[in-house]
Each structure stands twice: as C-alpha cells, then as structure tokens.
Design a protein around this motif. Structure first.
Motif: not given
Length: 121
Positions: A15-18, A82-87, A116-121
């Motif tokens: 997903g993406s965040l700005r 863009n193309s966010l990863k859990p890491e 805080l940015v949290t990227v779930s797998s």
C-alpha cells in the motif's frame, strides 16, 4: 520553530501513505528538509532529504518506492511512500535546517515529533 508531522497510520504491505511536515515560527528560509525513521530496537536512519533547490537523495532501501518533495512557499516537506513493506514500519521524523529571523540569520536544525507508520504483512 516547530515542525508538525502528520500522515502516518496502518497500511497493508504494497500500500501507500503520504506524510507531510509543516514548519512554522521564526523562519527566514529553510535549507535542506528531510525524513528519518526509527524502527523498534534500531537506530534512527535517514530515509530521504531534499535541498533548498529541490535535489533529492534517498536511502538505498527506499529508492524507487519513496518520493520526497517540498513546497517552499508553505515550508512543507512531503514523503510519498509506495509499495510499502513490513520493514518500513517505524516512527518517521521530519527535520529541517532553518535560517531563523529571531535570532536573525542564525541557522539551526529542528525535528518534528514523529509519526508512526505500521505496515502489516
């Protein structure tokens, strides 16, 4: 001088965040602006930085996925992720090197409060 960051949240992998960060206060001009991040148990690392002339540079880990931009008229810096990863999960901090009006023409660095940015797998 204060930096106010916003735009973090929870997003799924891919997903993406700005993020955005606005500087306010005794600002004559701003030299570079940037974003760093700190993941749990890790040191803070530079993610992206943009000069007053608009030249960006990126950490290798985000090249091709993140884009930094600035609106000098609004003293604001953005980070399109863009193309966010859990890491990529981390607290993201904006920073700016500010030439101040008070004290006049003194240059100093400032940091925002983190988002805080949290990227779930």
């Amino acid at each position: 001088v204060q930096l106010q960051a916003c735009g973090g949240g929870l997003v799924q992998a891919g997903g993406s965040l700005r993020l955005s960060c606005a500087a306010s206060g005794s600002i004559l001009s701003i030299n570079h602006m940037g974003w760093s991040r700190q993941a749990p148990g890790k040191q803070r690392e530079l993610v992206a930085r943009i000069t007053s002339g608009g030249s960006p540079n990126y950490a290798d880990s985000v090249k091709g996925r993140f884009t930094i931009a600035r609106d000098s008229a609004r003293n604001t810096v953005y980070l399109q992720m863009n193309s966010l990863k859990p890491e990529d999960t981390a607290v993201y901090y904006c920073n700016a090197e500010v030439v101040m009006t008070v004290p006049y023409h003194v240059t100093s660095g400032f940091w925002g409060q983190g988002t805080l940015v949290t990227v779930s797998s």
